[in-house]
Design an enzyme around this catalytic site. Sequence first.
Site, mmCIF file in Angstrom:
data_model
loop_
_atom_site.group_PDB
_atom_site.id
_atom_site.type_symbol
_atom_site.label_atom_id
_atom_site.label_comp_id
_atom_site.label_asym_id
_atom_site.label_seq_id
_atom_site.Cartn_x
_atom_site.Cartn_y
_atom_site.Cartn_z
ATOM 1 N N LYS A 231 104.696 81.801 -11.099
ATOM 2 C CA LYS A 231 104.125 81.905 -9.754
ATOM 3 C C LYS A 231 102.631 81.660 -9.892
ATOM 4 O O LYS A 231 102.037 81.998 -10.919
ATOM 5 C CB LYS A 231 104.360 83.318 -9.203
ATOM 6 C CG LYS A 231 104.238 83.416 -7.720
ATOM 7 C CD LYS A 231 105.587 83.211 -7.055
ATOM 8 C CE LYS A 231 105.536 83.393 -5.564
ATOM 9 N NZ LYS A 231 106.853 83.310 -4.956
ATOM 10 N N GLY B 221 110.556 90.919 11.442
ATOM 11 C CA GLY B 221 109.785 89.744 11.016
ATOM 12 C C GLY B 221 110.546 88.481 11.371
ATOM 13 O O GLY B 221 111.558 88.158 10.747
ATOM 14 N N VAL B 222 110.066 87.778 12.420
ATOM 15 C CA VAL B 222 110.754 86.546 12.823
ATOM 16 C C VAL B 222 109.856 85.339 12.524
ATOM 17 O O VAL B 222 109.488 84.572 13.393
ATOM 18 C CB VAL B 222 111.225 86.580 14.300
ATOM 19 C CG1 VAL B 222 112.499 87.379 14.416
ATOM 20 C CG2 VAL B 222 110.152 87.158 15.224
ATOM 21 N N GLY B 223 109.509 85.222 11.241
ATOM 22 C CA GLY B 223 108.728 84.080 10.774
ATOM 23 C C GLY B 223 109.665 82.959 10.369
ATOM 24 O O GLY B 223 110.724 82.759 10.976
ATOM 25 N N HIS B 224 109.291 82.251 9.316
ATOM 26 C CA HIS B 224 110.081 81.102 8.870
ATOM 27 C C HIS B 224 111.539 81.472 8.623
ATOM 28 O O HIS B 224 112.445 80.825 9.120
ATOM 29 C CB HIS B 224 109.487 80.525 7.583
ATOM 30 C CG HIS B 224 108.207 79.798 7.802
ATOM 31 N ND1 HIS B 224 106.983 80.399 7.677
ATOM 32 C CD2 HIS B 224 107.977 78.526 8.165
ATOM 33 C CE1 HIS B 224 106.046 79.523 7.955
ATOM 34 N NE2 HIS B 224 106.615 78.370 8.258
ATOM 35 N N VAL B 225 111.753 82.541 7.851
ATOM 36 C CA VAL B 225 113.123 82.919 7.499
ATOM 37 C C VAL B 225 113.803 83.671 8.648
ATOM 38 O O VAL B 225 114.933 83.356 9.028
ATOM 39 C CB VAL B 225 113.139 83.808 6.225
ATOM 40 C CG1 VAL B 225 114.559 84.219 5.876
ATOM 41 C CG2 VAL B 225 112.489 83.084 5.058
HETATM 42 P P1 NAD Z 1 106.458 84.366 7.427
HETATM 43 O O1 NAD Z 1 105.037 84.710 7.095
HETATM 44 O O2 NAD Z 1 106.758 83.045 8.030
HETATM 45 O O3 NAD Z 1 107.072 85.481 8.407
HETATM 46 C C1 NAD Z 1 106.840 86.840 8.265
HETATM 47 C C2 NAD Z 1 106.849 87.437 9.659
HETATM 48 O O4 NAD Z 1 106.712 88.868 9.536
HETATM 49 C C3 NAD Z 1 105.674 86.984 10.534
HETATM 50 O O5 NAD Z 1 106.155 86.548 11.787
HETATM 51 C C4 NAD Z 1 104.792 88.232 10.660
HETATM 52 O O6 NAD Z 1 104.091 88.287 11.882
HETATM 53 C C5 NAD Z 1 105.821 89.334 10.543
HETATM 54 N N1 NAD Z 1 105.262 90.625 10.175
HETATM 55 C C6 NAD Z 1 104.244 90.889 9.332
HETATM 56 N N2 NAD Z 1 104.010 92.206 9.270
HETATM 57 C C7 NAD Z 1 104.924 92.786 10.090
HETATM 58 C C8 NAD Z 1 105.198 94.141 10.453
HETATM 59 N N3 NAD Z 1 104.492 95.145 9.964
HETATM 60 N N4 NAD Z 1 106.222 94.374 11.307
HETATM 61 C C9 NAD Z 1 106.938 93.354 11.822
HETATM 62 N N5 NAD Z 1 106.722 92.051 11.515
HETATM 63 C C10 NAD Z 1 105.717 91.790 10.669
HETATM 64 O O7 NAD Z 1 107.258 84.588 6.074
HETATM 65 P P2 NAD Z 1 108.702 84.018 5.701
HETATM 66 O O8 NAD Z 1 108.548 82.760 4.938
HETATM 67 O O9 NAD Z 1 109.593 84.077 6.883
HETATM 68 O O10 NAD Z 1 109.177 85.124 4.637
HETATM 69 C C11 NAD Z 1 109.568 86.428 5.059
HETATM 70 C C12 NAD Z 1 109.775 87.304 3.837
HETATM 71 O O11 NAD Z 1 110.788 86.728 3.008
HETATM 72 C C13 NAD Z 1 108.529 87.437 2.950
HETATM 73 O O12 NAD Z 1 108.540 88.718 2.379
HETATM 74 C C14 NAD Z 1 108.765 86.403 1.861
HETATM 75 O O13 NAD Z 1 108.103 86.734 0.655
HETATM 76 C C15 NAD Z 1 110.264 86.490 1.699
HETATM 77 N N6 NAD Z 1 110.885 85.242 1.187
HETATM 78 C C16 NAD Z 1 110.720 84.068 1.863
HETATM 79 C C17 NAD Z 1 111.332 82.918 1.373
HETATM 80 C C18 NAD Z 1 111.219 81.611 2.096
HETATM 81 O O14 NAD Z 1 112.016 80.685 1.822
HETATM 82 N N7 NAD Z 1 110.306 81.456 3.053
HETATM 83 C C19 NAD Z 1 112.087 82.959 0.193
HETATM 84 C C20 NAD Z 1 112.256 84.196 -0.469
HETATM 85 C C21 NAD Z 1 111.629 85.331 0.049
#
Ligand code: NAD
Length: 356
Positions: free
Chosen positions: A82, A181-185
């Site tokens: 990483k 958390g409704v981000g990318h995943v």
């Molecule tokens: P992202 O940053 O796109 O989404 C995260 C979301 O969580 C955001 O919308 C943010 O506003 C929200 N958030 C932050 N703090 C919060 C809180 N206190 N309460 C509620 N919501 C909150 O990230 P992502 O890519 O969707 O990843 C989400 C998680 O999954 C992370 O922990 C990441 O490390 C893990 N992950 C992601 C991937 C991937 O393919 N993107 C792969 C493995 C693990």
Amino acid sequence: MSNKVFDLMKDLEHEQIVFCHDPKSNLKAIIAIHNTTLGPALGGTRMWNYASDDEAVVDAARLSRGMTYKAAISGLNLGGGKAVIIGSPDMKSEALWRRYGKFVNSLGGKYITAEDVNTSAADMEFIHLETKHVTGIPEYMGGSGDPSPFTAYGVFVGMKACAFKHWGNDNLAGKKVMVQGVGHVGQYLVGHLQDAGAKVYITDINQDRIKETTSKYNAEYVDPKEMLNIDFDIYAPCALGATVNDESIAALKCPIIAGAANNQLAVEAVHGRQLIEKGIIYAPDFLINAGGLINVAAEAGGNYNREKVTHDVEKIYNRILDIFKLSEKDGITAQEAAMKIAQQRIDDIANVKARL
Ligand code: NAD
């Protein structure tokens, strides 16, 4: 930190930590290579405004170790690595990414990079100008693009395995699921849950993300402070780490935790055990969220085939059920059982490689 870096490397069993510096492009990067027994160390590059250099080193070290176990349990022939770039995303420039790409290239393929928090497929495009040891590049460049849909699909499949374990069938229709958390995943996960007929609650701190999700899907918004007061069957942490802690475990009434976030358990041994005592099924985070890694690994291996990746991500279902069996048989937590299987595979393959 100089003495402490080696103490840290000893404690976490790191092979190599590389410090990269280029004042002209403002680049300060740390590449941590944890273990290359199974293959080159693959792991994303995170961009973050760390409070100190020490904090950045520790983060890179911890995250790279997690990648070793994630690849091992997922049956991939990859090691764990990483990288972190110290600074906020507004420091991004073509020069910074290309200079960083040169550093990655200097490692000769021992480390392969990809997207992570605050880095995108477009950033990978610049890195790709200087090295071929980068994956998760955009689809228009022959890459596989954003890995998040595969991470979300893996979480969905893993959640169904947990449902099977608890209810004896994996139908999620009518089940109440809280996606934090409704981000990318998280957003893709909400889509799968809606298709499966689940009742979906969402919570987030970002108003744009909430609007985007509720306009696309049939999901009910819950204020983050109210989340633990709602009755739901499945909690899907998809935001930050350490949300499974003393406070949340005391309040949770659901029988299942299955989500994408890394390092969900605040203190692995303590909270893993508290969940068992409370009868809550927990899907080990580094196993259930490996879909994105499985996807970028396929891209890095060449001959990328989306159907095969989908099939490989679906294997998360049986892997989770196997972990639950081992955890019950050995009286250990699901997280410990997953670590045990991952370490066993690393040891077995080290033995295979050491012999003719
Ligand atoms: P992202 O940053 O796109 O989404 C995260 C979301 O969580 C955001 O919308 C943010 O506003 C929200 N958030 C932050 N703090 C919060 C809180 N206190 N309460 C509620 N919501 C909150 O990230 P992502 O890519 O969707 O990843 C989400 C998680 O999954 C992370 O922990 C990441 O490390 C893990 N992950 C992601 C991937 C991937 O393919 N993107 C792969 C493995 C693990």
